[in-house]
Design a protein around this motif. Structure first.
Motif, PDB file in Angstrom:
ATOM      1  N   ASN A  61       0.866  -1.240  -0.015  1.00 40.03           N
ATOM      2  CA  ASN A  61      -0.016   0.035   0.007  1.00 40.03           C
ATOM      3  C   ASN A  61       0.575   1.376   0.115  1.00 40.03           C
ATOM      4  OD1 ASN A  61      -2.072  -1.888   0.159  1.00 40.03           O
ATOM      5  ND2 ASN A  61      -2.561  -1.337   2.388  1.00 40.03           N
ATOM      6  N   ALA A  62       1.957   1.170   0.398  1.00 39.80           N
ATOM      7  CA  ALA A  62       2.636   2.480   0.726  1.00 39.80           C
ATOM      8  C   ALA A  62       4.168   2.435  -0.438  1.00 39.80           C
ATOM      9  CB  ALA A  62       3.186   2.575   2.024  1.00 39.80           C
ATOM     10  N   TYR A  63       4.931   1.234  -0.371  1.00 41.58           N
ATOM     11  CA  TYR A  63       6.218   1.512  -0.932  1.00 41.58           C
ATOM     12  C   TYR A  63       6.372   0.957  -2.185  1.00 41.58           C
ATOM     13  CZ  TYR A  63       7.722   3.122   3.448  1.00 41.58           C
ATOM     14  OH  TYR A  63       7.966   4.018   4.702  1.00 41.58           O
ATOM     15  N   CYS A  64       5.664  -0.214  -2.622  1.00 41.61           N
ATOM     16  CA  CYS A  64       5.850  -0.691  -4.120  1.00 41.61           C
ATOM     17  C   CYS A  64       4.499  -0.811  -4.798  1.00 41.61           C
ATOM     18  CB  CYS A  64       6.466  -2.328  -3.693  1.00 41.61           C
ATOM     19  SG  CYS A  64       8.007  -2.158  -2.793  1.00 41.61           S
ATOM     20  N   THR A  65       4.033   0.176  -4.779  1.00 44.14           N
ATOM     21  CA  THR A  65       2.577   0.159  -5.361  1.00 44.14           C
ATOM     22  C   THR A  65       2.665   0.019  -6.830  1.00 44.14           C
ATOM     23  OG1 THR A  65       2.800   2.524  -5.335  1.00 44.14           O
ATOM     24  CG2 THR A  65       1.592   1.604  -3.724  1.00 44.14           C
ATOM     25  N   VAL A 289       4.642  11.965   1.133  1.00 41.84           N
ATOM     26  CA  VAL A 289       5.394  11.145   2.031  1.00 41.84           C
ATOM     27  C   VAL A 289       6.224  10.303   1.177  1.00 41.84           C
ATOM     28  CG1 VAL A 289       3.847  11.674   4.148  1.00 41.84           C
ATOM     29  CG2 VAL A 289       3.444   9.666   2.338  1.00 41.84           C
ATOM     30  N   ASN A 290       7.222   9.414   1.775  1.00 41.32           N
ATOM     31  CA  ASN A 290       8.216   8.524   1.076  1.00 41.32           C
ATOM     32  C   ASN A 290       7.299   7.311   0.429  1.00 41.32           C
ATOM     33  OD1 ASN A 290      10.451   6.305   1.158  1.00 41.32           O
ATOM     34  ND2 ASN A 290      10.671   7.933  -0.027  1.00 41.32           N
ATOM     35  N   GLY A 291       7.252   6.865  -0.448  1.00 35.13           N
ATOM     36  CA  GLY A 291       6.757   5.752  -0.965  1.00 35.13           C
ATOM     37  C   GLY A 291       6.646   5.685  -2.435  1.00 35.13           C
ATOM     38  N   SER A 292       5.682   4.718  -3.063  1.00 36.99           N
ATOM     39  CA  SER A 292       5.470   4.465  -4.545  1.00 36.99           C
ATOM     40  C   SER A 292       6.833   4.779  -5.343  1.00 36.99           C
ATOM     41  CB  SER A 292       4.772   5.925  -4.915  1.00 36.99           C
ATOM     42  OG  SER A 292       4.065   5.929  -6.089  1.00 36.99           O
ATOM     43  N   TYR A 293       7.580   3.765  -5.041  1.00 42.47           N
ATOM     44  CA  TYR A 293       8.898   3.472  -5.545  1.00 42.47           C
ATOM     45  C   TYR A 293       8.625   3.038  -7.144  1.00 42.47           C
ATOM     46  CZ  TYR A 293      11.745   4.412  -1.528  1.00 42.47           C
ATOM     47  OH  TYR A 293      12.398   4.926  -0.483  1.00 42.47           O
ATOM     48  N   ARG A 359       5.522   9.454  -2.817  1.00 42.40           N
ATOM     49  CA  ARG A 359       6.367   9.450  -3.828  1.00 42.40           C
ATOM     50  C   ARG A 359       7.900   9.452  -3.289  1.00 42.40           C
ATOM     51  NH1 ARG A 359       6.701  14.833  -7.806  1.00 42.40           N
ATOM     52  NH2 ARG A 359       8.491  14.141  -9.157  1.00 42.40           N
ATOM     53  N   ASN A 360       8.760   8.745  -4.212  1.00 39.87           N
ATOM     54  CA  ASN A 360      10.023   8.448  -3.833  1.00 39.87           C
ATOM     55  C   ASN A 360      11.061   9.766  -4.070  1.00 39.87           C
ATOM     56  OD1 ASN A 360      12.449   7.422  -3.081  1.00 39.87           O
ATOM     57  ND2 ASN A 360      12.446   6.328  -4.994  1.00 39.87           N
ATOM     58  N   LEU A 361      11.069  10.780  -3.396  1.00 41.63           N
ATOM     59  CA  LEU A 361      11.896  11.879  -3.487  1.00 41.63           C
ATOM     60  C   LEU A 361      13.287  11.775  -2.789  1.00 41.63           C
ATOM     61  CD1 LEU A 361       9.519  14.861  -3.335  1.00 41.63           C
ATOM     62  CD2 LEU A 361      10.182  13.805  -5.452  1.00 41.63           C
ATOM     63  N   LEU A 362      14.308  12.235  -3.155  1.00 42.76           N
ATOM     64  CA  LEU A 362      15.510  11.725  -2.412  1.00 42.76           C
ATOM     65  C   LEU A 362      15.592  12.401  -0.908  1.00 42.76           C
ATOM     66  CD1 LEU A 362      18.283  10.964  -3.481  1.00 42.76           C
ATOM     67  CD2 LEU A 362      18.817  13.393  -3.962  1.00 42.76           C
ATOM     68  N   ALA A 363      14.806  13.483  -0.805  1.00 43.47           N
ATOM     69  CA  ALA A 363      14.885  13.864   0.758  1.00 43.47           C
ATOM     70  C   ALA A 363      14.016  13.052   1.494  1.00 43.47           C
ATOM     71  CB  ALA A 363      14.166  15.355   0.848  1.00 43.47           C
ATOM     72  N   THR A 364      12.735  12.688   1.046  1.00 41.79           N
ATOM     73  CA  THR A 364      11.871  11.808   1.721  1.00 41.79           C
ATOM     74  C   THR A 364      12.426  10.588   1.879  1.00 41.79           C
ATOM     75  OG1 THR A 364      10.539  11.425  -0.127  1.00 41.79           O
ATOM     76  CG2 THR A 364       9.458  13.088   0.941  1.00 41.79           C
ATOM     77  N   ARG A 365      13.105  10.057   1.158  1.00 41.87           N
ATOM     78  CA  ARG A 365      13.940   8.688   1.155  1.00 41.87           C
ATOM     79  C   ARG A 365      15.052   8.804   2.285  1.00 41.87           C
ATOM     80  NH1 ARG A 365      15.521   7.680  -3.536  1.00 41.87           N
ATOM     81  NH2 ARG A 365      17.907   7.720  -3.167  1.00 41.87           N
ATOM     82  N   LEU A 366      15.821   9.711   2.081  1.00 43.16           N
ATOM     83  CA  LEU A 366      17.225   9.714   2.676  1.00 43.16           C
ATOM     84  C   LEU A 366      17.141  10.101   4.079  1.00 43.16           C
ATOM     85  CD1 LEU A 366      19.640  10.993   0.068  1.00 43.16           C
ATOM     86  CD2 LEU A 366      19.158   8.507   0.667  1.00 43.16           C
ATOM     87  N   TYR A 367      16.065  11.230   4.789  1.00 44.13           N
ATOM     88  CA  TYR A 367      15.884  11.724   6.096  1.00 44.13           C
ATOM     89  C   TYR A 367      15.492  10.437   6.763  1.00 44.13           C
ATOM     90  CZ  TYR A 367      16.517  16.399   3.691  1.00 44.13           C
ATOM     91  OH  TYR A 367      16.871  17.504   3.143  1.00 44.13           O
TER      92      TYR A 367
END
Ligand SMILES: [Zn+2]
Length: 428
Positions: A61-65, A289-293, A359-367
Protein backbone atom coordinates in the motif's frame (compact mmCIF):
# COMPACT_ATOMS: atom_id res chain seq x y z
CA UNK A 1 8.88 22.23 -8.55
CA UNK A 2 8.23 21.02 -12.06
CA UNK A 3 7.26 17.45 -11.61
CA UNK A 4 7.71 16.28 -15.13
CA UNK A 5 11.06 17.82 -15.57
CA UNK A 6 12.25 16.22 -12.35
CA UNK A 7 10.95 12.83 -13.27
CA UNK A 8 12.33 12.87 -16.76
CA UNK A 9 15.77 13.78 -15.46
CA UNK A 10 15.65 11.18 -12.78
CA UNK A 11 14.70 8.48 -15.22
CA UNK A 12 17.26 9.60 -17.73
CA UNK A 13 19.91 9.25 -15.08
CA UNK A 14 18.91 6.23 -13.08
CA UNK A 15 17.40 3.91 -15.63
CA UNK A 16 20.75 2.34 -16.26
CA UNK A 17 23.42 0.48 -14.48
CA UNK A 18 25.76 3.20 -13.24
CA UNK A 19 28.67 1.17 -11.99
CA UNK A 20 31.00 4.14 -11.77
CA UNK A 21 32.09 3.68 -8.18
CA UNK A 22 34.09 0.47 -7.93
CA UNK A 23 32.65 -1.62 -5.11
CA UNK A 24 34.71 -3.02 -2.30
CA UNK A 25 33.32 -6.54 -2.77
CA UNK A 26 33.41 -8.80 -5.76
CA UNK A 27 30.05 -8.22 -7.42
CA UNK A 28 29.30 -4.73 -8.72
CA UNK A 29 26.75 -2.78 -6.72
CA UNK A 30 24.01 -1.30 -8.82
CA UNK A 31 23.77 2.20 -7.35
CA UNK A 32 21.83 5.37 -8.05
CA UNK A 33 23.50 8.73 -8.68
CA UNK A 34 26.03 9.47 -5.90
CA UNK A 35 24.47 6.53 -4.05
CA UNK A 36 26.13 4.93 -1.05
CA UNK A 37 26.92 1.26 -0.74
CA UNK A 38 24.09 -0.30 1.20
CA UNK A 39 25.02 -1.67 4.60
CA UNK A 40 22.61 -4.56 4.77
CA UNK A 41 23.96 -5.77 8.12
CA UNK A 42 22.26 -2.77 9.78
CA UNK A 43 18.96 -4.47 9.06
CA UNK A 44 19.88 -7.19 11.58
CA UNK A 45 18.73 -4.72 14.24
CA UNK A 46 15.23 -4.95 12.79
CA UNK A 47 14.85 -8.73 13.14
CA UNK A 48 11.43 -9.67 14.53
CA UNK A 49 10.31 -6.05 14.80
CA UNK A 50 7.50 -6.31 12.25
CA UNK A 51 4.77 -8.85 11.63
CA UNK A 52 4.27 -10.57 8.31
CA UNK A 53 0.98 -8.68 7.87
CA UNK A 54 2.38 -5.22 8.59
CA UNK A 55 5.34 -5.81 6.29
CA UNK A 56 3.05 -6.95 3.50
CA UNK A 57 0.68 -4.04 4.03
CA UNK A 58 3.48 -1.46 3.82
CA UNK A 59 5.01 -3.07 0.73
CA UNK A 60 1.67 -3.27 -1.06
CA UNK A 61 0.00 0.00 0.00
CA UNK A 62 2.87 2.40 0.52
CA UNK A 63 6.24 1.49 -0.93
CA UNK A 64 5.88 -0.85 -3.90
CA UNK A 65 2.56 0.25 -5.35
CA UNK A 66 3.92 -0.04 -8.90
CA UNK A 67 5.10 -3.62 -8.46
CA UNK A 68 8.64 -5.01 -8.73
CA UNK A 69 10.64 -7.77 -10.37
CA UNK A 70 9.72 -11.04 -8.63
CA UNK A 71 13.25 -11.83 -7.46
CA UNK A 72 13.63 -8.58 -5.49
CA UNK A 73 11.44 -9.33 -2.49
CA UNK A 74 9.88 -12.65 -1.60
CA UNK A 75 7.48 -12.64 1.35
CA UNK A 76 7.01 -15.99 3.06
CA UNK A 77 5.10 -16.90 6.20
CA UNK A 78 8.06 -16.53 8.57
CA UNK A 79 10.58 -14.45 6.62
CA UNK A 80 11.04 -12.01 3.80
CA UNK A 81 13.95 -12.56 1.40
CA UNK A 82 15.31 -9.31 0.04
CA UNK A 83 17.75 -9.29 -2.86
CA UNK A 84 20.99 -7.52 -1.91
CA UNK A 85 22.73 -7.92 -5.24
CA UNK A 86 21.62 -9.70 -8.36
CA UNK A 87 25.09 -10.55 -9.72
CA UNK A 88 26.09 -12.33 -6.54
CA UNK A 89 22.55 -13.65 -5.85
CA UNK A 90 22.87 -12.69 -2.17
CA UNK A 91 19.70 -12.23 -0.14
CA UNK A 92 18.99 -10.65 3.21
CA UNK A 93 16.64 -12.70 5.38
CA UNK A 94 14.27 -10.67 7.51
CA UNK A 95 12.56 -12.74 10.20
CA UNK A 96 9.04 -12.04 11.39
CA UNK A 97 8.20 -12.72 15.06
CA UNK A 98 6.40 -15.94 16.01
CA UNK A 99 3.48 -13.86 17.25
CA UNK A 100 2.56 -10.28 18.23
CA UNK A 101 3.71 -10.90 21.80
CA UNK A 102 7.29 -11.62 20.76
CA UNK A 103 7.58 -8.45 18.69
CA UNK A 104 10.84 -6.54 19.31
CA UNK A 105 10.77 -2.73 19.32
CA UNK A 106 12.13 -1.16 16.12
CA UNK A 107 15.33 0.79 16.81
CA UNK A 108 15.11 4.47 15.90
CA UNK A 109 16.44 7.84 16.98
CA UNK A 110 13.20 9.77 16.46
CA UNK A 111 10.22 9.60 18.76
CA UNK A 112 6.67 8.97 17.59
CA UNK A 113 4.03 11.31 19.06
CA UNK A 114 2.70 8.67 21.41
CA UNK A 115 6.06 8.15 23.10
CA UNK A 116 6.71 11.84 23.77
CA UNK A 117 6.25 12.96 27.38
CA UNK A 118 2.94 14.74 28.06
CA UNK A 119 2.82 18.27 26.69
CA UNK A 120 3.39 21.08 29.16
CA UNK A 121 0.45 23.42 29.66
CA UNK A 122 -0.16 25.70 26.70
CA UNK A 123 2.77 24.18 24.76
CA UNK A 124 1.30 21.42 22.61
CA UNK A 125 4.65 20.86 20.80
CA UNK A 126 6.84 20.91 23.91
CA UNK A 127 9.97 18.81 23.58
CA UNK A 128 9.30 17.92 19.94
CA UNK A 129 12.43 18.23 17.78
CA UNK A 130 11.54 19.62 14.35
CA UNK A 131 14.06 20.27 11.56
CA UNK A 132 13.00 22.71 8.86
CA UNK A 133 14.26 22.07 5.35
CA UNK A 134 13.54 25.09 3.15
CA UNK A 135 13.62 23.61 -0.34
CA UNK A 136 16.29 24.66 -2.88
CA UNK A 137 18.95 27.36 -2.46
CA UNK A 138 17.59 30.62 -3.83
CA UNK A 139 19.75 33.74 -4.04
CA UNK A 140 22.35 33.63 -6.77
CA UNK A 141 21.69 29.91 -7.35
CA UNK A 142 18.00 30.28 -8.17
CA UNK A 143 18.51 30.65 -11.94
CA UNK A 144 20.75 27.58 -12.07
CA UNK A 145 18.15 25.61 -10.09
CA UNK A 146 15.47 26.73 -12.58
CA UNK A 147 13.51 28.04 -9.61
CA UNK A 148 13.57 31.63 -10.86
CA UNK A 149 11.30 33.72 -13.04
CA UNK A 150 10.69 37.41 -13.52
CA UNK A 151 7.64 39.30 -14.79
CA UNK A 152 8.62 42.61 -16.40
CA UNK A 153 10.47 44.82 -13.93
CA UNK A 154 8.97 43.14 -10.84
CA UNK A 155 11.35 41.55 -8.35
CA UNK A 156 12.23 38.03 -9.53
CA UNK A 157 10.48 35.10 -7.88
CA UNK A 158 13.00 32.62 -6.37
CA UNK A 159 11.54 29.54 -4.74
CA UNK A 160 14.55 29.06 -2.44
CA UNK A 161 14.12 32.56 -0.99
CA UNK A 162 10.39 32.08 -0.46
CA UNK A 163 10.84 28.79 1.39
CA UNK A 164 13.52 30.27 3.66
CA UNK A 165 11.21 33.15 4.51
CA UNK A 166 8.46 30.72 5.45
CA UNK A 167 10.92 28.65 7.52
CA UNK A 168 11.94 31.66 9.60
CA UNK A 169 8.33 32.64 10.34
CA UNK A 170 7.54 29.02 11.05
CA UNK A 171 10.45 28.60 13.48
CA UNK A 172 9.21 31.45 15.67
CA UNK A 173 5.69 30.03 15.79
CA UNK A 174 6.84 26.48 16.49
CA UNK A 175 9.11 27.63 19.33
CA UNK A 176 6.18 29.50 20.88
CA UNK A 177 4.32 26.20 20.91
CA UNK A 178 7.24 24.54 22.69
CA UNK A 179 9.05 22.83 19.79
CA UNK A 180 12.85 22.65 19.52
CA UNK A 181 13.53 23.86 16.01
CA UNK A 182 16.64 23.41 13.88
CA UNK A 183 17.35 24.45 10.29
CA UNK A 184 18.68 22.13 7.60
CA UNK A 185 19.45 25.30 5.61
CA UNK A 186 19.47 28.79 7.10
CA UNK A 187 20.93 30.92 4.30
CA UNK A 188 20.83 30.95 0.52
CA UNK A 189 24.13 29.13 0.23
CA UNK A 190 24.51 25.38 -0.29
CA UNK A 191 25.70 23.17 2.55
CA UNK A 192 27.55 20.82 0.18
CA UNK A 193 31.18 21.91 -0.29
CA UNK A 194 31.03 20.63 -3.89
CA UNK A 195 30.36 22.82 -6.91
CA UNK A 196 29.25 22.00 -10.49
CA UNK A 197 32.85 21.85 -11.75
CA UNK A 198 33.48 18.94 -9.36
CA UNK A 199 30.94 16.88 -11.31
CA UNK A 200 32.00 17.54 -14.91
CA UNK A 201 33.55 14.11 -15.39
CA UNK A 202 30.60 12.31 -13.79
CA UNK A 203 28.20 14.41 -15.88
CA UNK A 204 30.02 13.37 -19.04
CA UNK A 205 29.90 9.68 -18.07
CA UNK A 206 26.18 9.87 -17.30
CA UNK A 207 25.47 11.47 -20.66
CA UNK A 208 27.60 8.96 -22.57
CA UNK A 209 25.79 6.11 -20.79
CA UNK A 210 22.51 7.77 -21.72
CA UNK A 211 23.36 7.66 -25.41
CA UNK A 212 24.90 11.10 -25.90
CA UNK A 213 28.39 10.05 -27.10
CA UNK A 214 29.78 13.56 -27.57
CA UNK A 215 27.97 15.82 -25.09
CA UNK A 216 28.16 19.57 -25.60
CA UNK A 217 29.84 21.52 -22.81
CA UNK A 218 27.48 24.47 -22.44
CA UNK A 219 23.82 25.44 -22.46
CA UNK A 220 23.00 28.01 -25.14
CA UNK A 221 20.24 29.81 -23.21
CA UNK A 222 17.43 28.87 -20.76
CA UNK A 223 15.21 27.80 -23.68
CA UNK A 224 17.83 25.54 -25.28
CA UNK A 225 15.83 22.38 -26.11
CA UNK A 226 18.89 20.17 -25.70
CA UNK A 227 20.15 21.72 -22.47
CA UNK A 228 19.69 18.46 -20.53
CA UNK A 229 22.21 16.82 -22.86
CA UNK A 230 24.98 19.25 -21.92
CA UNK A 231 27.74 18.71 -19.38
CA UNK A 232 26.91 22.08 -17.82
CA UNK A 233 23.28 21.18 -17.09
CA UNK A 234 24.07 17.69 -15.77
CA UNK A 235 26.94 18.83 -13.56
CA UNK A 236 24.76 21.58 -12.13
CA UNK A 237 21.94 19.21 -11.23
CA UNK A 238 24.48 16.84 -9.65
CA UNK A 239 25.59 19.77 -7.49
CA UNK A 240 22.35 21.50 -6.46
CA UNK A 241 20.14 18.43 -6.20
CA UNK A 242 22.04 15.18 -5.64
CA UNK A 243 25.08 16.44 -3.76
CA UNK A 244 23.20 19.11 -1.80
CA UNK A 245 20.35 16.87 -0.68
CA UNK A 246 22.69 14.02 0.27
CA UNK A 247 24.66 16.49 2.36
CA UNK A 248 21.46 17.72 4.00
CA UNK A 249 20.58 14.11 4.77
CA UNK A 250 23.93 13.63 6.51
CA UNK A 251 23.22 16.71 8.64
CA UNK A 252 19.74 15.44 9.55
CA UNK A 253 20.82 11.88 10.24
CA UNK A 254 24.11 12.38 12.06
CA UNK A 255 23.75 15.75 13.76
CA UNK A 256 20.24 17.12 14.10
CA UNK A 257 18.39 13.85 14.97
CA UNK A 258 14.92 15.41 14.72
CA UNK A 259 11.61 13.69 15.43
CA UNK A 260 10.29 15.18 12.22
CA UNK A 261 11.53 17.04 9.12
CA UNK A 262 9.29 19.51 7.32
CA UNK A 263 10.37 20.09 3.71
CA UNK A 264 9.04 23.44 2.56
CA UNK A 265 8.36 24.13 -1.10
CA UNK A 266 6.18 26.20 -3.38
CA UNK A 267 4.77 24.44 -6.41
CA UNK A 268 4.68 25.75 -9.98
CA UNK A 269 3.12 24.98 -13.34
CA UNK A 270 5.42 25.08 -16.39
CA UNK A 271 6.17 28.77 -17.00
CA UNK A 272 8.12 28.57 -20.28
CA UNK A 273 10.63 31.37 -20.75
CA UNK A 274 11.72 32.49 -17.24
CA UNK A 275 12.16 36.05 -18.54
CA UNK A 276 8.67 36.09 -20.00
CA UNK A 277 6.84 33.50 -17.89
CA UNK A 278 3.33 32.22 -18.37
CA UNK A 279 1.01 33.11 -15.50
CA UNK A 280 -1.85 30.65 -15.01
CA UNK A 281 -5.22 30.61 -13.24
CA UNK A 282 -4.75 27.27 -11.48
CA UNK A 283 -3.61 27.00 -7.90
CA UNK A 284 -3.41 23.92 -5.69
CA UNK A 285 -1.96 22.11 -2.69
CA UNK A 286 -0.49 18.70 -2.00
CA UNK A 287 1.79 17.00 0.51
CA UNK A 288 4.16 14.10 -0.04
CA UNK A 289 5.44 11.25 2.07
CA UNK A 290 7.96 8.65 1.00
CA UNK A 291 6.70 5.65 -0.97
CA UNK A 292 5.48 4.69 -4.43
CA UNK A 293 8.88 3.49 -5.65
CA UNK A 294 9.18 2.95 -9.39
CA UNK A 295 10.22 -0.49 -10.60
CA UNK A 296 13.44 0.92 -12.01
CA UNK A 297 14.23 2.62 -8.68
CA UNK A 298 13.76 -0.67 -6.82
CA UNK A 299 16.30 -2.25 -9.16
CA UNK A 300 19.00 -0.02 -7.62
CA UNK A 301 20.63 -1.74 -4.64
CA UNK A 302 20.96 1.44 -2.57
CA UNK A 303 17.39 2.62 -3.14
CA UNK A 304 15.96 -0.83 -2.39
CA UNK A 305 18.00 -0.95 0.82
CA UNK A 306 16.95 2.57 1.84
CA UNK A 307 13.32 1.72 1.13
CA UNK A 308 13.46 -1.39 3.33
CA UNK A 309 15.23 0.46 6.14
CA UNK A 310 12.65 3.22 5.98
CA UNK A 311 9.81 0.71 5.97
CA UNK A 312 11.27 -1.05 9.01
CA UNK A 313 11.74 2.25 10.89
CA UNK A 314 7.93 2.59 10.69
CA UNK A 315 8.19 6.27 9.73
CA UNK A 316 5.18 5.84 7.46
CA UNK A 317 2.82 5.07 10.33
CA UNK A 318 3.73 8.45 11.84
CA UNK A 319 4.14 10.61 8.76
CA UNK A 320 0.95 9.58 6.98
CA UNK A 321 -1.56 10.60 9.70
CA UNK A 322 0.58 13.67 10.38
CA UNK A 323 0.57 14.68 6.69
CA UNK A 324 -3.17 14.08 6.53
CA UNK A 325 -3.81 16.30 9.54
CA UNK A 326 -1.52 19.06 8.23
CA UNK A 327 -3.20 18.81 4.81
CA UNK A 328 -6.59 19.30 6.46
CA UNK A 329 -5.45 22.47 8.22
CA UNK A 330 -3.67 23.86 5.15
CA UNK A 331 -6.65 23.12 2.90
CA UNK A 332 -9.01 24.86 5.32
CA UNK A 333 -6.85 27.96 5.73
CA UNK A 334 -5.59 28.37 2.17
CA UNK A 335 -8.82 27.28 0.46
CA UNK A 336 -6.72 25.46 -2.13
CA UNK A 337 -8.02 22.37 -3.98
CA UNK A 338 -5.93 19.19 -4.05
CA UNK A 339 -3.41 18.86 -6.85
CA UNK A 340 -4.18 15.96 -9.15
CA UNK A 341 -1.13 14.44 -10.84
CA UNK A 342 -1.95 13.97 -14.53
CA UNK A 343 -0.79 10.34 -14.38
CA UNK A 344 -0.58 7.69 -11.68
CA UNK A 345 2.79 6.48 -12.98
CA UNK A 346 4.96 8.04 -10.31
CA UNK A 347 2.77 8.78 -7.29
CA UNK A 348 0.14 7.00 -5.24
CA UNK A 349 -2.61 8.84 -3.41
CA UNK A 350 -2.57 7.83 0.26
CA UNK A 351 -4.42 8.83 3.41
CA UNK A 352 -7.97 10.13 3.64
CA UNK A 353 -7.93 13.83 2.70
CA UNK A 354 -7.16 13.60 -1.03
CA UNK A 355 -4.19 15.95 -0.60
CA UNK A 356 -1.45 13.45 0.30
CA UNK A 357 0.63 11.39 -2.10
CA UNK A 358 3.41 8.86 -1.67
CA UNK A 359 6.40 9.52 -3.89
CA UNK A 360 10.05 8.56 -3.81
CA UNK A 361 11.95 11.84 -3.57
CA UNK A 362 15.57 12.01 -2.46
CA UNK A 363 14.79 13.98 0.71
CA UNK A 364 11.79 11.91 1.78
CA UNK A 365 13.82 8.74 1.29
CA UNK A 366 17.12 9.76 2.89
CA UNK A 367 16.08 11.67 6.02
CA UNK A 368 15.81 8.91 8.62
CA UNK A 369 12.71 10.08 10.46
CA UNK A 370 9.16 11.03 9.51
CA UNK A 371 9.23 13.59 6.69
CA UNK A 372 6.33 15.70 5.48
CA UNK A 373 7.04 17.44 2.19
CA UNK A 374 4.76 20.42 1.56
CA UNK A 375 3.83 21.68 -1.91
CA UNK A 376 1.27 24.45 -1.49
CA UNK A 377 0.70 27.33 -3.95
CA UNK A 378 1.48 27.60 -7.66
CA UNK A 379 4.12 30.37 -7.73
CA UNK A 380 3.23 31.38 -11.28
CA UNK A 381 -0.52 31.49 -10.71
CA UNK A 382 -1.86 35.04 -11.04
CA UNK A 383 -3.11 35.04 -7.47
CA UNK A 384 0.03 33.65 -5.84
CA UNK A 385 2.28 35.85 -7.95
CA UNK A 386 0.39 38.94 -6.71
CA UNK A 387 0.63 37.71 -3.12
CA UNK A 388 4.37 37.09 -3.43
CA UNK A 389 4.84 40.59 -4.82
CA UNK A 390 2.82 41.99 -1.89
CA UNK A 391 5.50 40.58 0.43
CA UNK A 392 5.12 39.85 4.14
CA UNK A 393 2.85 42.00 6.32
CA UNK A 394 0.78 41.81 9.50
CA UNK A 395 -2.99 41.35 9.45
CA UNK A 396 -4.75 41.27 6.11
CA UNK A 397 -4.60 43.30 2.90
CA UNK A 398 -6.59 43.44 -0.27
CA UNK A 399 -4.71 41.45 -2.90
CA UNK A 400 -6.37 40.74 -6.27
CA UNK A 401 -9.75 41.76 -4.80
CA UNK A 402 -9.63 39.59 -1.66
CA UNK A 403 -8.65 40.34 1.95
CA UNK A 404 -5.74 38.01 2.55
CA UNK A 405 -3.04 37.30 5.11
CA UNK A 406 0.50 37.50 3.80
CA UNK A 407 1.12 34.29 1.87
CA UNK A 408 4.16 33.54 4.04
CA UNK A 409 2.17 33.80 7.27
CA UNK A 410 -0.74 31.83 5.86
CA UNK A 411 1.72 29.05 4.94
CA UNK A 412 3.39 29.08 8.36
CA UNK A 413 0.20 29.48 10.42
CA UNK A 414 -1.69 26.71 8.67
CA UNK A 415 1.25 24.34 9.04
CA UNK A 416 1.52 25.08 12.77
CA UNK A 417 -2.23 24.57 13.21
CA UNK A 418 -1.95 21.16 11.55
CA UNK A 419 0.98 20.15 13.76
CA UNK A 420 -0.79 21.33 16.93
CA UNK A 421 -3.92 19.42 15.88
CA UNK A 422 -1.97 16.23 15.35
CA UNK A 423 0.28 16.32 18.41
CA UNK A 424 -2.48 17.47 20.80
CA UNK A 425 -4.49 14.37 19.91
CA UNK A 426 -1.66 11.89 19.40
CA UNK A 427 0.21 12.69 22.65
CA UNK A 428 -2.76 12.06 24.96
ZN1 LIG B 1 10.46 23.04 -4.73
Amino acid sequence: MFDFEKVRTLLAIVALDLAMFPPAGDAADNLGVLGEHPRWRILEHYQETITHDDFTRLIQNAYCTHGFAPDLIEINEKTAQILMNRDSQRYFTLRFPENEASLNPAPRLWRPAKSLPPATHGKPLSGLRIALDPGHLGGKWAKMEERWFQVGKNPAVKEGDLTLRVARLLARRLRKSGARVSFVRDSNEPITPKRPDDFKELARKILVKNGVPHPRLDVLDPNDPEKEETIRWQSEILFYRYSEIRRRAALVNFKLHPDLVLCLHFNAEPWGDPNNPTLVDTDHLHLLVNGSYLQEELELDDERFEMIRRLLSRAYDEELPLADTIAGAMARETGLPPYEYPTTNITTKVGTTGYVYARNLLATRLYRCPVVYCEPYVMNSKDVFARIQAGDYEGTRNVNGLERKSIFREYADSLVDGLVDYYSKARK
